[in-house]
Write an enzyme that holds these catalytic residues in place. Structure first.
Site, mmCIF file in Angstrom:
data_model
loop_
_atom_site.group_PDB
_atom_site.id
_atom_site.type_symbol
_atom_site.label_atom_id
_atom_site.label_comp_id
_atom_site.label_asym_id
_atom_site.label_seq_id
_atom_site.Cartn_x
_atom_site.Cartn_y
_atom_site.Cartn_z
ATOM 1 N N ARG A 99 -16.823 21.889 69.036
ATOM 2 C CA ARG A 99 -16.997 20.561 69.610
ATOM 3 C C ARG A 99 -17.968 20.645 70.779
ATOM 4 O O ARG A 99 -17.935 21.590 71.561
ATOM 5 C CB ARG A 99 -15.652 20.010 70.121
ATOM 6 C CG ARG A 99 -14.784 19.422 69.017
ATOM 7 C CD ARG A 99 -15.383 18.125 68.497
ATOM 8 N NE ARG A 99 -14.658 17.542 67.388
ATOM 9 C CZ ARG A 99 -15.005 17.668 66.100
ATOM 10 N NH1 ARG A 99 -16.043 18.411 65.761
ATOM 11 N NH2 ARG A 99 -14.326 17.064 65.160
ATOM 12 N N HIS B 157 -24.705 18.658 63.532
ATOM 13 C CA HIS B 157 -23.255 18.576 63.296
ATOM 14 C C HIS B 157 -22.947 18.547 61.798
ATOM 15 O O HIS B 157 -22.183 17.689 61.330
ATOM 16 C CB HIS B 157 -22.654 17.362 64.009
ATOM 17 C CG HIS B 157 -21.161 17.528 64.232
ATOM 18 N ND1 HIS B 157 -20.482 16.951 65.285
ATOM 19 C CD2 HIS B 157 -20.217 18.231 63.542
ATOM 20 C CE1 HIS B 157 -19.192 17.269 65.217
ATOM 21 N NE2 HIS B 157 -19.019 18.048 64.171
#
Lengths: 315, 315
Positions: free
Chosen positions: B230, B278
């Site tokens: 993250r 991502h």
């Protein structure tokens, strides 16, 4: 005398000598080209691309060791003494080739070059990619190196196919063999990995006709080539033409028709090509010297040499 | 009514809807934002970064499913209904994260960016590299994703260390845990792989102080960072400073403090940084929809939901 002749050309010949000196300080060493001495004393030659003819005066030679995976550089010598030629089969070398194949198969599979381009252009965009289980990596050459690479690729999730000269069985791998099995092997392959040795049969094998037989409707948007075997296997003008007309989507080459690759070659600048300087399985000299010394020790204790090359077959 | 609400923001929301329609054509679907209807009928919500507050009117909601590995996007909603939140644990997603970690660990290990530079300059030169067995990949986060990545890396030949909040045992992996184990973990790590979830404890964890504790005299010429967890875990200005002053040799980032990464960020153009959007574990929607439907089916047959998030812990 049982001296060892070290005849290594390349970037770091002294590294090899250093390892021999450290590991067998009591053994007489002869070193090409500076310290050759009386070659009648030489029992073993450890060579890499040594000039033709230099082994001819070794009248008591018992074995020739190649310090790299290939042995074709030895058989180019028309005056090669008739003694066993030993290939290196070493875990260190095998592991490194496995790293290389996995790295470059994943670079093609995960569209890394497209992401490199996007990064240069500051573009944030996901390119939908297939699962590894939808992609077949086809390995040409199912020796120790090919089998290890196949195992790693399977573990990551790829489908793996394999092609070899003679029939082979490898767990979890769809195997094909000989001229008769080649077309079916190519038709199932999305990423072609060539690990073949240099022989009369492999020379010029990867040409336009072969590349056109790779799976055309695969999930990567076109087939890719990785050659970490021998440059003699590939026709470079055909690879360039195949990249230009879309027959190939990308190519990773560690070996070339002539090495080092000429600065003139269009391969250097082709946007679909990744070039490495024949370092796929470049091993730590220390590991390989230990391996050769273990063979010599076993041989002098009356054991048989392992991994002796079949001269007829060429590997 | 037991309707399913699909509230997905991102590049391809319609792909998710299409898979639900194909797999459960008889099930009532509500789709954010166009077809919400009477939310009292909604029993299950499948969400990705849905706007806060949209689940509040779902008075009969039984469970919330995250369609990605993270669940932090769900807990940012201050009006979240008090029902089980389910993480996705899916082989397809796990395998893809494994591919990503292996690819980028090998890119650092095999000096791929140095070879890319050499190719642009047409330089044929081998950069002597260590065996994988001399390199330690340290994985932060030993859940399903971290354990799978550890297994693949070990198989390739790397030494693997792992760090987690609570003590864990993983075959062949040197494990460390908690604040007390962090420094020893970092001191042994050459390639740091972060797979941690977003929690209060992980926020800002990867800062200059942490990066300075990585193994300094390792065989890669400096430690490298891969963050596929993250973005909240990293302090980007510290990563840039660490790359500039040599504390870090390279960084591969799939996640960022703010996504998409701003075109203004210096990370895009830094020569030691690889950026991906991502997509490390971006899965085929079909695989994940099947997974969620299997959970719903089991739940409606009286079974328990699997992979329910501990709200206190945050994952």
């Amino acid at each position: 005398m049982n001296a060892i002749l070290i005849a290594v050309t390349g970037p770091e010949p002294e590294a090899w000598v250093r390892h021999f000196r450290t590991l067998v300080p009591q053994r007489e060493l002869r070193i090409f080209p500076a310290h050759m001495g009386d070659l009648d004393d030489v029992a073993y030659a450890c060579v890499w691309k040594a000039p033709p003819g230099i082994l001819r005066p070794c009248s008591n030679l018992k074995a020739i060791f190649s310090i790299g995976a290939g042995v074709d550089h030895i058989f180019t010598d028309p005056n090669l003494p008739d003694v066993p030629v030993v290939r290196i089969v070493d875990d260190d070398l095998t592991m490194r080739m496995g790293e290389y194949v996995v790295l470059h198969a994943l670079m093609h599979h995960r569209f890394q070059r497209a992401y490199d381009t996007q990064q240069r252009e500051r573009i944030w965009r996901e390119n939908r990619q297939p699962a590894a289980s939808a992609v077949t990596v086809g390995i040409m050459g199912l020796g120790v190196l090919g089998r290890h690479a196949a195992d790693l690729l399977r573990h990551i999730g790829f489908r793996v196919a394999g092609w070899s000269r003679t029939p082979q069985t490898v767990e979890g791998v769809s195997t094909f063999h000989g001229a008769g099995g080649l077309d079916d092997f190519l038709a199932t392959t999305d990423i072609l990995v060539c690990l073949l040795p240099r022989t009369a049969e492999t020379t010029g094998l990867i040409d336009m006709a072969l590349l056109r037989k790779l799976r055309r409707d695969g999930p990567l948007g076109g087939p890719c080539l990785i050659n970490a075997g021998r440059g003699s296997t590939q026709i470079e003008k055909d690879i360039l033409a195949a990249l230009d007309d879309g027959t190939l989507k990308g190519a990773t080459l560690d070996v070339f028709e002539a090495e080092p690759l000429s600065p003139e070659s269009r391969l250097w600048t082709h946007p679909k090509v990744t070039i490495t300087p024949h370092n796929a399985a470049a091993s730590a000299p220390g590991a390989l010297v230990k391996n050769m010394l273990a063979q010599i020790e076993r041989f002098e204790a009356g054991g048989a040499l392992q991994n002796v090359v079949d001269r007829q077959r060429g590997y």
